[in-house]
Structure formats: C-alpha cells, structure tokens
Scaffold this motif. Structure first.
Motif, PDB file in Angstrom:
ATOM      1  N   PHE A  26       0.958  -1.152  -0.139  1.00 28.29           N
ATOM      2  CA  PHE A  26      -0.055  -0.130  -0.077  1.00 28.29           C
ATOM      3  C   PHE A  26       0.772   1.210   0.003  1.00 28.29           C
ATOM      4  CE2 PHE A  26      -2.295   3.316   2.335  1.00 28.29           C
ATOM      5  CZ  PHE A  26      -3.229   3.499   1.620  1.00 28.29           C
ATOM      6  N   CYS A  27       2.009   1.036   0.866  1.00 26.75           N
ATOM      7  CA  CYS A  27       2.838   2.542   0.991  1.00 26.75           C
ATOM      8  C   CYS A  27       3.433   2.529  -0.302  1.00 26.75           C
ATOM      9  CB  CYS A  27       3.553   2.304   2.242  1.00 26.75           C
ATOM     10  SG  CYS A  27       2.881   2.472   3.712  1.00 26.75           S
ATOM     11  N   GLY A  28       4.152   1.420  -0.924  1.00 26.54           N
ATOM     12  CA  GLY A  28       4.920   1.681  -2.183  1.00 26.54           C
ATOM     13  C   GLY A  28       4.089   2.123  -3.349  1.00 26.54           C
ATOM     14  N   HIS A  29       2.772   1.616  -3.507  1.00 25.87           N
ATOM     15  CA  HIS A  29       1.971   2.019  -4.599  1.00 25.87           C
ATOM     16  C   HIS A  29       1.547   3.416  -4.255  1.00 25.87           C
ATOM     17  CE1 HIS A  29       1.998  -1.494  -7.068  1.00 25.87           C
ATOM     18  NE2 HIS A  29       1.804  -2.310  -5.904  1.00 25.87           N
ATOM     19  N   THR A  30       1.206   3.749  -2.808  1.00 26.64           N
ATOM     20  CA  THR A  30       0.875   5.366  -2.687  1.00 26.64           C
ATOM     21  C   THR A  30       1.974   6.146  -3.293  1.00 26.64           C
ATOM     22  OG1 THR A  30      -0.444   4.532  -0.664  1.00 26.64           O
ATOM     23  CG2 THR A  30       0.114   6.800  -0.947  1.00 26.64           C
ATOM     24  N   TRP A  31       3.083   5.701  -2.733  1.00 22.72           N
ATOM     25  CA  TRP A  31       4.349   6.679  -3.157  1.00 22.72           C
ATOM     26  C   TRP A  31       4.524   6.768  -4.578  1.00 22.72           C
ATOM     27  CZ3 TRP A  31       8.638   6.100  -6.060  1.00 22.72           C
ATOM     28  CH2 TRP A  31       9.568   7.192  -5.765  1.00 22.72           C
ATOM     29  N   ILE A  32       4.229   5.571  -5.279  1.00 26.69           N
ATOM     30  CA  ILE A  32       4.439   5.833  -7.071  1.00 26.69           C
ATOM     31  C   ILE A  32       3.380   6.658  -7.402  1.00 26.69           C
ATOM     32  CG2 ILE A  32       4.194   4.437  -8.993  1.00 26.69           C
ATOM     33  CD1 ILE A  32       5.332   2.058  -7.265  1.00 26.69           C
ATOM     34  N   LEU A  33       2.066   6.585  -7.161  1.00 24.25           N
ATOM     35  CA  LEU A  33       0.992   7.226  -7.517  1.00 24.25           C
ATOM     36  C   LEU A  33       1.077   8.857  -7.130  1.00 24.25           C
ATOM     37  CD1 LEU A  33      -1.533   7.068  -9.102  1.00 24.25           C
ATOM     38  CD2 LEU A  33      -2.687   6.861  -6.906  1.00 24.25           C
ATOM     39  N   ALA A  34       1.518   8.879  -5.881  1.00 23.27           N
ATOM     40  CA  ALA A  34       1.410  10.448  -5.347  1.00 23.27           C
ATOM     41  C   ALA A  34       2.868  11.056  -6.232  1.00 23.27           C
ATOM     42  CB  ALA A  34       2.045  10.668  -3.953  1.00 23.27           C
ATOM     43  N   ASN A  35       3.909  10.009  -6.407  1.00 17.45           N
ATOM     44  CA  ASN A  35       5.077  10.636  -7.168  1.00 17.45           C
ATOM     45  C   ASN A  35       4.566  11.040  -8.674  1.00 17.45           C
ATOM     46  OD1 ASN A  35       7.651  11.028  -8.684  1.00 17.45           O
ATOM     47  ND2 ASN A  35       8.512  10.218  -6.863  1.00 17.45           N
ATOM     48  N   THR A  36       3.919  10.191  -9.309  1.00 16.89           N
ATOM     49  CA  THR A  36       3.577  10.482 -10.648  1.00 16.89           C
ATOM     50  C   THR A  36       2.536  11.565 -10.892  1.00 16.89           C
ATOM     51  OG1 THR A  36       3.599   7.951 -10.910  1.00 16.89           O
ATOM     52  CG2 THR A  36       2.199   9.320 -12.549  1.00 16.89           C
ATOM     53  N   ILE A  37       1.636  11.643  -9.948  1.00 18.43           N
ATOM     54  CA  ILE A  37       0.643  12.984  -9.915  1.00 18.43           C
ATOM     55  C   ILE A  37       1.572  14.052  -9.880  1.00 18.43           C
ATOM     56  CG2 ILE A  37      -1.356  13.924  -8.758  1.00 18.43           C
ATOM     57  CD1 ILE A  37      -2.473  11.043  -8.432  1.00 18.43           C
ATOM     58  N   ALA A  38       2.373  14.380  -8.693  1.00 16.26           N
ATOM     59  CA  ALA A  38       2.926  15.389  -8.637  1.00 16.26           C
ATOM     60  C   ALA A  38       3.988  15.829  -9.716  1.00 16.26           C
ATOM     61  CB  ALA A  38       4.026  15.337  -6.899  1.00 16.26           C
ATOM     62  N   ARG A  39       4.509  14.941 -10.247  1.00 19.39           N
ATOM     63  CA  ARG A  39       5.382  15.282 -11.377  1.00 19.39           C
ATOM     64  C   ARG A  39       4.645  15.715 -12.499  1.00 19.39           C
ATOM     65  NH1 ARG A  39      10.256  13.869 -11.773  1.00 19.39           N
ATOM     66  NH2 ARG A  39      10.182  13.239 -13.965  1.00 19.39           N
ATOM     67  N   TYR A  40       3.431  15.196 -12.692  1.00 22.72           N
ATOM     68  CA  TYR A  40       2.517  15.604 -13.694  1.00 22.72           C
ATOM     69  C   TYR A  40       2.009  17.057 -13.608  1.00 22.72           C
ATOM     70  CZ  TYR A  40      -1.026  15.948 -17.479  1.00 22.72           C
ATOM     71  OH  TYR A  40      -1.596  16.243 -18.574  1.00 22.72           O
ATOM     72  N   PHE A  41       1.701  17.419 -12.306  1.00 22.95           N
ATOM     73  CA  PHE A  41       1.072  18.793 -11.909  1.00 22.95           C
ATOM     74  C   PHE A  41       2.337  19.763 -12.031  1.00 22.95           C
ATOM     75  CE2 PHE A  41      -2.863  16.956  -9.731  1.00 22.95           C
ATOM     76  CZ  PHE A  41      -3.354  17.093 -10.784  1.00 22.95           C
ATOM     77  N   THR A  42       3.393  19.364 -11.568  1.00 25.60           N
ATOM     78  CA  THR A  42       4.747  20.188 -11.626  1.00 25.60           C
ATOM     79  C   THR A  42       5.404  20.408 -12.931  1.00 25.60           C
ATOM     80  OG1 THR A  42       5.417  19.298  -9.460  1.00 25.60           O
ATOM     81  CG2 THR A  42       6.976  20.569 -10.747  1.00 25.60           C
ATOM     82  N   PHE A  43       5.444  19.445 -13.787  1.00 26.18           N
ATOM     83  CA  PHE A  43       6.166  19.468 -15.115  1.00 26.18           C
ATOM     84  C   PHE A  43       5.221  19.565 -16.368  1.00 26.18           C
ATOM     85  CE2 PHE A  43       9.201  17.654 -12.095  1.00 26.18           C
ATOM     86  CZ  PHE A  43      10.252  18.657 -12.159  1.00 26.18           C
TER      87      PHE A  43
END
Length: 169
Positions: A26-43
């Motif tokens: 759960f934590c691993g997939h949460t980190w991946i999803l959060a990272n993916t979303i944050a990167r998309y909103f940032t870049f």
C-alpha cells in the motif's frame, strides 16, 4: 495447552506478516501514484518523459514482491484462487520487464498511463486487504474496489495491448 499457544503464536506471526506485506505494498503504490501525480502537476506533459525513470525502481520492487502473493495463496495465508492471481502477477511482471528492457519506450505516455492505472488498482486492492486483515472490512470500500475495478481493468488491458505493440516496433 502448549499446542494452543504454539498455534496462537503462529497465527499472530502470520497475521503480522500479511499485515506488513499489505502495508508495504500500500505504501509503495501510494508513493508511486503520488510521485506520478506530483510530477505531472509540476512539469505537465514533460513529466511523461521520465516518469518511469523516477518511479521504476519502486514499481519493480512492488511487482517483484507481488510474487509472494502466490505463496500466500498456496500456504493458505490469503484466501483467493491461485490461477487468476498467477496470471495477473505474471502478466504485470512480464510487461514491466519488457518496459525495463526496451528503454526507448520508457518515455512513452502509454507507459506512464499504465503505471498510473496499475497503481490505482493496487491501491484499491491493498487498502481493502489491510482493512480485512484488521477485521474491519468496509462494505463501502469493497463496493468501491469492485465497482472501479471494472472500468480501470478494461483500460489497463487496452493499454497493456498498446505496450505490447510498442515492443514490436
């Protein structure tokens, strides 16, 4: 009396293990999803080019560890059918290996979309599994998991076909 204590100790170890496994996933997939979303909103769309580079290691680790689920079912720790889980786990691992080996395809938007959908599905699954392990299953969570699972799974299979096409180019 000693036999009962041994059984309870074994049961508590299994419970702690399966809880830890589901929590890690759960934590691993949460980190991946959060990272993916944050990167998309940032870049913006530029994030698609190196999303796999950013989250690929954690995704690979989570997927590699998902092979343990086959042993969980075989050992009776988890109640599920072995063949469908085997197909699901091996399909995702094979596709992930294809993406890793075909580095030129890692920057394709279809790979980013696939990671996004896989992680949503896994978050739904592992959060439900955590609630079940804690003996607090939620009817709402069960409904959300299986209601969202249908369209997400169809999208995932369609994108997996696109990834498979990339490997033939």
């Amino acid at each position: 009396m000693q036999r009962k204590e041994t059984f309870e100790r074994r049961l508590s170890f299994r419970l702690a293990y399966i809880f830890s496994y589901n929590l890690f996933q759960f934590c691993g997939h949460t980190w991946i999803l959060a990272n993916t979303i944050a990167r998309y909103f940032t870049f913006g769309k530029d994030a698609l080019a190196d999303t796999f580079y950013s989250v690929g290691f954690v995704m690979s680790l989570c997927q590699l560890l998902s092979i343990l689920e086959l042993f969980h079912i075989a050992d009776g720790i988890e109640k599920a059918r072995l063949l469908p889980r085997f197909v699901q786990v091996m399909e995702k691992n094979i596709l992930l290996v294809m993406v890793i080996l075909l580095e030129e395809n890692q920057s394709k938007p279809v790979v980013c979309a696939q990671l996004f959908l896989w992680n949503i599905l896994d978050l739904l699954r592992y959060s439900h599994e955590l609630l079940c392990v804690m003996d607090t299953p939620s009817i709402a969570m069960l409904w959300i998991r299986y209601t969202l699972w249908i369209p997400l799974y169809i999208l995932t299979v369609a994108i997996e076909g696109d990834i498979n096409q990339l490997s033939h180019c």
